[in-house]
Design a protein around this motif. Sequence first.
Motif, PDB file in Angstrom:
ATOM      1  N   LEU A   8       0.820  -1.218   0.000  1.00 33.17           N
ATOM      2  CA  LEU A   8       0.000   0.000   0.000  1.00 33.17           C
ATOM      3  C   LEU A   8       0.850   1.262   0.000  1.00 33.17           C
ATOM      4  O   LEU A   8       0.511   2.243  -0.673  1.00 33.17           O
ATOM      5  CB  LEU A   8      -0.951  -0.012   1.200  1.00 33.17           C
ATOM      6  CG  LEU A   8      -2.055  -1.068   1.140  1.00 33.17           C
ATOM      7  CD1 LEU A   8      -2.879  -1.060   2.422  1.00 33.17           C
ATOM      8  CD2 LEU A   8      -2.940  -0.859  -0.074  1.00 33.17           C
ATOM      9  N   LEU A   9       1.961   1.247   0.730  1.00 35.45           N
ATOM     10  CA  LEU A   9       2.871   2.401   0.719  1.00 35.45           C
ATOM     11  C   LEU A   9       3.485   2.595  -0.668  1.00 35.45           C
ATOM     12  O   LEU A   9       3.592   3.728  -1.156  1.00 35.45           O
ATOM     13  CB  LEU A   9       3.973   2.229   1.762  1.00 35.45           C
ATOM     14  CG  LEU A   9       3.553   2.380   3.219  1.00 35.45           C
ATOM     15  CD1 LEU A   9       4.705   2.002   4.146  1.00 35.45           C
ATOM     16  CD2 LEU A   9       3.089   3.797   3.481  1.00 35.45           C
ATOM     17  N   CYS A  10       3.872   1.505  -1.299  1.00 38.26           N
ATOM     18  CA  CYS A  10       4.434   1.568  -2.642  1.00 38.26           C
ATOM     19  C   CYS A  10       3.382   2.068  -3.641  1.00 38.26           C
ATOM     20  O   CYS A  10       3.683   2.883  -4.512  1.00 38.26           O
ATOM     21  CB  CYS A  10       4.963   0.195  -3.042  1.00 38.26           C
ATOM     22  SG  CYS A  10       5.849   0.158  -4.608  1.00 38.26           S
ATOM     23  N   LEU A  11       2.167   1.608  -3.493  1.00 38.81           N
ATOM     24  CA  LEU A  11       1.074   2.059  -4.343  1.00 38.81           C
ATOM     25  C   LEU A  11       0.871   3.558  -4.205  1.00 38.81           C
ATOM     26  O   LEU A  11       0.743   4.289  -5.201  1.00 38.81           O
ATOM     27  CB  LEU A  11      -0.203   1.300  -3.991  1.00 38.81           C
ATOM     28  CG  LEU A  11      -1.482   1.716  -4.707  1.00 38.81           C
ATOM     29  CD1 LEU A  11      -1.368   1.442  -6.193  1.00 38.81           C
ATOM     30  CD2 LEU A  11      -2.664   0.969  -4.117  1.00 38.81           C
ATOM     31  N   ALA A  12       0.860   4.053  -2.964  1.00 45.12           N
ATOM     32  CA  ALA A  12       0.696   5.489  -2.728  1.00 45.12           C
ATOM     33  C   ALA A  12       1.853   6.285  -3.332  1.00 45.12           C
ATOM     34  O   ALA A  12       1.647   7.344  -3.931  1.00 45.12           O
ATOM     35  CB  ALA A  12       0.578   5.760  -1.226  1.00 45.12           C
ATOM     36  N   ALA A  13       3.074   5.779  -3.184  1.00 47.44           N
ATOM     37  CA  ALA A  13       4.237   6.468  -3.735  1.00 47.44           C
ATOM     38  C   ALA A  13       4.164   6.534  -5.258  1.00 47.44           C
ATOM     39  O   ALA A  13       4.441   7.584  -5.860  1.00 47.44           O
ATOM     40  CB  ALA A  13       5.523   5.775  -3.289  1.00 47.44           C
ATOM     41  N   ILE A  14       3.781   5.425  -5.887  1.00 49.85           N
ATOM     42  CA  ILE A  14       3.674   5.419  -7.349  1.00 49.85           C
ATOM     43  C   ILE A  14       2.597   6.387  -7.815  1.00 49.85           C
ATOM     44  O   ILE A  14       2.794   7.141  -8.775  1.00 49.85           O
ATOM     45  CB  ILE A  14       3.408   3.990  -7.871  1.00 49.85           C
ATOM     46  CG1 ILE A  14       4.679   3.161  -7.746  1.00 49.85           C
ATOM     47  CG2 ILE A  14       2.911   4.005  -9.312  1.00 49.85           C
ATOM     48  CD1 ILE A  14       4.504   1.697  -8.079  1.00 49.85           C
ATOM     49  N   LEU A  15       1.464   6.404  -7.125  1.00 53.29           N
ATOM     50  CA  LEU A  15       0.403   7.339  -7.504  1.00 53.29           C
ATOM     51  C   LEU A  15       0.864   8.782  -7.364  1.00 53.29           C
ATOM     52  O   LEU A  15       0.634   9.611  -8.252  1.00 53.29           O
ATOM     53  CB  LEU A  15      -0.852   7.093  -6.661  1.00 53.29           C
ATOM     54  CG  LEU A  15      -1.688   5.897  -7.078  1.00 53.29           C
ATOM     55  CD1 LEU A  15      -2.789   5.634  -6.071  1.00 53.29           C
ATOM     56  CD2 LEU A  15      -2.265   6.118  -8.466  1.00 53.29           C
ATOM     57  N   TYR A  16       1.532   9.100  -6.263  1.00 49.66           N
ATOM     58  CA  TYR A  16       2.005  10.474  -6.065  1.00 49.66           C
ATOM     59  C   TYR A  16       3.045  10.847  -7.123  1.00 49.66           C
ATOM     60  O   TYR A  16       2.943  11.892  -7.765  1.00 49.66           O
ATOM     61  CB  TYR A  16       2.608  10.663  -4.667  1.00 49.66           C
ATOM     62  CG  TYR A  16       3.236  12.025  -4.521  1.00 49.66           C
ATOM     63  CD1 TYR A  16       2.440  13.152  -4.369  1.00 49.66           C
ATOM     64  CD2 TYR A  16       4.614  12.189  -4.595  1.00 49.66           C
ATOM     65  CE1 TYR A  16       3.002  14.414  -4.279  1.00 49.66           C
ATOM     66  CE2 TYR A  16       5.190  13.440  -4.507  1.00 49.66           C
ATOM     67  CZ  TYR A  16       4.378  14.546  -4.341  1.00 49.66           C
ATOM     68  OH  TYR A  16       4.948  15.792  -4.265  1.00 49.66           O
ATOM     69  N   LEU A  17       4.057   9.994  -7.303  1.00 52.02           N
ATOM     70  CA  LEU A  17       5.122  10.312  -8.251  1.00 52.02           C
ATOM     71  C   LEU A  17       4.625  10.349  -9.694  1.00 52.02           C
ATOM     72  O   LEU A  17       5.210  11.033 -10.535  1.00 52.02           O
ATOM     73  CB  LEU A  17       6.266   9.304  -8.118  1.00 52.02           C
ATOM     74  CG  LEU A  17       7.049   9.387  -6.807  1.00 52.02           C
ATOM     75  CD1 LEU A  17       8.007   8.216  -6.691  1.00 52.02           C
ATOM     76  CD2 LEU A  17       7.792  10.706  -6.700  1.00 52.02           C
TER      77      LEU A  17
END
Length: 128
Positions: A20-29
């Motif tokens: 979930l953290l990786c998903l959030a980071a990808i969405l933000y970036l």
Amino acid sequence: MLFRAALSPLARRYAGAVFLLCLAAILYLSLAPTDATPAANLGWDKARHALAYLVLTGLGLFAFGPRLVLLGGVVLLGAGVEVAQAAMDLGRQGDLADLAANLTGEGAALAIWLAVAQLRRRRAAPTA
């Protein structure tokens, strides 16, 4: 389910949280304005796309196993991000080559997962 059953519930829980953290980071970036992201000039763009989706898909497989919902969701995420970038006016551009890189990372993660599962099955099989 392949080798997911050998993982402890705590390991799956941590993998799910990191997913979930990786998903959030990808969405933000992927969706933040270009000048607000630190990854603007870090090297070859397609390799970063492939690596990001390789890690995201790998974490998802580790946490949840090879579920169609997970794999389809990650594919739709990669495509949706490219469509959103094309529609936004924040210095981003949707690109079919980026989508291909996303799919390459996802496919590589699944191939690695299946190869490791095959090795584990062969080692666990009784020899006659």
